[in-house]
Enzyme design. Sequence first.
Site, PDB file in Angstrom:
ATOM      1  CB  SER A   1      -0.880  -0.112   1.277  1.00 19.01           C
ATOM      2  OG  SER A   1      -1.451   1.502   1.505  1.00 19.01           O
TER       3      SER A   1
ATOM      4  CE1 TYR B   1      -4.215  -1.730   5.651  1.00 21.85           C
ATOM      5  CE2 TYR B   1      -3.001   0.207   4.824  1.00 21.85           C
ATOM      6  CZ  TYR B   1      -3.686  -0.606   4.672  1.00 21.85           C
ATOM      7  OH  TYR B   1      -3.959  -1.173   3.244  1.00 21.85           O
TER       8      TYR B   1
ATOM      9  CD  GLU C   1      -2.324   5.201   4.398  1.00 21.86           C
ATOM     10  OE1 GLU C   1      -2.247   5.634   5.582  1.00 21.86           O
ATOM     11  OE2 GLU C   1      -2.504   6.164   3.460  1.00 21.86           O
TER      12      GLU C   1
END
Length: 320
Positions: A123, A147, A125
């Site tokens: 990801s 996460y 992120e």
Amino acid sequence: MKTALITGITGQDGSYLAEFLLGKDYRVVGMVRRSSVDRFERLEHMEGKIELIQGDLSDQTSLDIAVRDVKPDEIYNLAAQSFVPTSWNQPGLTGEVTGLGVTRVLEAMRKNRPQARFYQASSSEMFGKVLETPQRETTPFYPRSPYGIAKVYGHWITVNYRESYDLFCCSGILFNHESPRRGFEFVSRKVSDCVARIKAGKMEHINMGNLDARRDWGFAGDYVEAMWMMLQQDEPRDFVVSTGVSHSVRDLLDAAFSAAGMKWEDYVRIDPKLIRPAEVDTLIGDATKAERELGWTPKVSFEELMEMMVQADMKRHGVA
Ligand code: NDP
Ligand code: GDR
């Protein structure tokens, strides 16, 4: 006929990927968690065409059985606790599933089906508080949530299994991708659904968090194609998948409300509870490598995406 095993098939990406692989004549097997209720809305239109097998990323035995019995040629590991705010309230579970879960799937493959090809859902992120703009495969990671940190672990364990055991393992570093099948808690779907509800007279206001955050938003249907392309290469490699265009949450509100002929300023309230403990302020990807080596480019623009999502939700609420 090739066989694909998809973890996380009940999610947004799982349903698009299953559809895409059926179109390529794959036998598609999805791994689902045991639950007291069926949650297969996103798969209903493929009933009878895909197979389902029970398993959970927190349970090694279930993964061993799934890989042993299904004998996949390709494994797509899409399962995760994927909502960033939840990762602060459930950091242990997020680490277990989104992080350590990747090792468990890789172990199941190493022991039972080492010739399979493996895709990990990494990801953007992971870039978090960005150290370079735009972000590419070589940009260092600086995750900003439990996460993001779990995803960094999943990313590196995938690289490590490739290098340690010579397995065909790829990580796709995907930037935000949305669709009418997106979960309701993510910002794009929350907004498209609320626009339709407001239009239908079912609600009056929408509470929002940080409107200044910027993301590189694309269409999930385009992005699952890149996952498959990665596993068709001669060598396993990692790729950034993004549109190269960044918009703010404010832009997203503007696009969504405009698609329904409304002005967002009339309906939006800021709720401090929706501000995150640590924010990823701005993301924009550079997918040059995916374009050059996979021949992948996104087809749906941000404006088309938001229009598609608002139209779908207005139809659902009976106001289209
Ligand atoms: P969703 O949240 O829609 O789907 C997540 C899936 O994971 C669901 O099928 C869920 O099953 C399953 N799952 C959750 N926990 C477990 C568990 N313990 N064992 C087995 N399955 C589990 O995510 P998306 O489809 O949007 O994303 C797919 C993947 O890509 C995720 O890993 C996500 O982190 C990653 N990603 C997503 C991006 C995006 O913008 N969408 C961008 C970059 C990465 P259930 O239905 O039972 O809850
Ligand atoms: P993100 O997606 O955290 O980027 O992770 P999300 O849509 O939740 O948030 C995007 C940005 O919007 C801001 N925001 C709000 N977000 C939500 N959900 N609800 C609100 O009311 C709201 N108001 C403002 C957020 O602060 C944030 O900056 C998604 C997930 O799919 C991950 O699994 C995936 O890895 C990444 O995208 C890439």
